[in-house]
Enzyme design. Sequence first.
Site, mmCIF file in Angstrom:
data_model
loop_
_atom_site.group_PDB
_atom_site.id
_atom_site.type_symbol
_atom_site.label_atom_id
_atom_site.label_comp_id
_atom_site.label_asym_id
_atom_site.label_seq_id
_atom_site.Cartn_x
_atom_site.Cartn_y
_atom_site.Cartn_z
ATOM 1 N N THR B 38 0.944 -1.147 -0.139
ATOM 2 C CA THR B 38 -0.545 -0.125 -0.178
ATOM 3 C C THR B 38 0.902 1.226 0.145
ATOM 4 O OG1 THR B 38 0.021 -0.122 2.489
ATOM 5 C CG2 THR B 38 -1.735 -0.855 0.626
ATOM 6 N N ASN B 87 1.901 -12.439 0.772
ATOM 7 C CA ASN B 87 2.787 -12.135 2.129
ATOM 8 C C ASN B 87 2.172 -11.123 2.712
ATOM 9 O OD1 ASN B 87 5.375 -11.652 3.764
ATOM 10 N ND2 ASN B 87 4.943 -9.991 2.696
ATOM 11 N N TYR B 152 -7.132 -13.323 13.010
ATOM 12 C CA TYR B 152 -5.967 -13.361 12.594
ATOM 13 C C TYR B 152 -5.455 -15.330 12.152
ATOM 14 C CZ TYR B 152 -1.086 -12.784 11.519
ATOM 15 O OH TYR B 152 -0.042 -12.708 11.147
ATOM 16 N N ALA B 153 -5.897 -15.910 13.400
ATOM 17 C CA ALA B 153 -5.742 -17.052 13.581
ATOM 18 C C ALA B 153 -6.706 -18.363 12.107
ATOM 19 C CB ALA B 153 -6.321 -18.372 14.723
ATOM 20 N N ALA B 155 -7.716 -16.241 9.306
ATOM 21 C CA ALA B 155 -7.646 -15.921 8.288
ATOM 22 C C ALA B 155 -6.144 -17.182 7.954
ATOM 23 C CB ALA B 155 -6.827 -14.536 7.926
ATOM 24 N N LYS B 156 -5.335 -17.804 8.168
ATOM 25 C CA LYS B 156 -4.215 -17.708 8.518
ATOM 26 C C LYS B 156 -4.200 -19.126 8.424
ATOM 27 C CE LYS B 156 -1.115 -14.886 7.898
ATOM 28 N NZ LYS B 156 -0.512 -14.207 6.916
#
EC number: 1.1.1.100
Lengths: 78, 245
Positions: B38, B87, B152-153, B155-156
Site C-alpha cells: 500500500t 505475504n 488473524y488465526a 485467516a491464517k
Amino acid sequence: MSDVEKRVRKIVVEHLGVEEEKVTESASFIDDLGADSLDTVELVMAFEEEFGIEIPDDAAETIQTFGDAVSFISQHSD
Amino acid sequence: MFDLTGKAALVTGASGGIGGAIATALYGAGATVGLSGTRTEPLEALAGELGDRAHVLPCNLSDRDAVAALPKQAAEAMGAVDVLVNNAGITRDNLFLRMTDEEWDSVLEVNLTSAMRLSRGCLRGMMKARWGRIVNIGSVVGAAGNPGQGNYAAAKAGLVGMSKSLAYEVAGRGVTVNVVSPGFITTAMTEKLTDDQKAAILKQVPTGRMGEADEIAAAVLYLASPEAAYVTGATLHVNGGMGMF
C-alpha cells in the site's frame, strides 16, 4: 467443415491428446474424450483466446460436447 | 540450486520486513520481481536498492477492484507471473467477545480473500505455462491459536485449507501451492510487543531467539524454485521449534 469447427477441433485434439476421428459432434469432453473438470476449464480458456470472445461461467457449463462448443462459438464470434 | 532466472515473481506486502526480504531473496536468485504494497515510498526505495528487474506495483488489498487488476498489471510489467507470494497481512487484535465485525472482516479480507483472488487471477497464466508457484505466508498462530487473534488465526488457518485444495486441482499442471508459516520474526509487526511479552514468547521458542525475515525468505525461495516441484500442499513451519506440527 466450417472454419470454427476446424479451429475448435484442433484445440481439442491438441489439448486432450485424442484422435481427430473421435472428436465428433456429439462427443462429450468428459465422457468420451477423457477430459477432467479442469481440462474443460482450460478448453474454455483456449476457446476464449483463439476466438477473442468471453465465455461466462454459466455458458461454459452448458458446453459439454464438441458440437456445443462449435455452436456457442459460431453464435458469439464474428 | 534455486535459480529463478527468467521467472517473474509477484510479492504482496513487499514494503514490510518479511515481504522485503522475500523479494530480495527472489531477486537475488535471478527473478524479476513485482513489489506490491500500500505504501509506495518503501516500495520505490526497495526497487532502487534491488535494480532493473524490480517493478513497483502499489495495491491496496482491501480494495477489491485493485486486487482484481493487480495480476494483469503485474503480467504487463513483467511479461508473466510465474511465482505469486501472498505475504501481505494485517492484524486487528481484540478479545473475541469485543471483536467488531469490522475487525473480523478487514483481517479476513486482506489476509485470506485477497490471496484467493490474486491466486485465481494468476492461475490462468501459470496453467498455460505448465509451471507456477504459489507460496502463501501463514503463521504459527493459524496452527496454534492465540488469544486476541481470533480473526488473524482464522485467516491464517484458512490459507492452509485453501492452499491444500488448490494444490490438488493444479498439481497436474506443474503448479504447486504451499504455505510458509513463520513463528515470531523480528519485524515492525512484532516490534509492537512489549519486552515482557517478548520474554514470555521466547520461553516457548526452543531456539531461544526471534527469527529473522531472511530465514522466512529462504523457505519461500526454496518452495518457489524448480527444485521444489514435488512439494505441494505442504506447510513449512519456520518457527524455531515453537510449534512442531
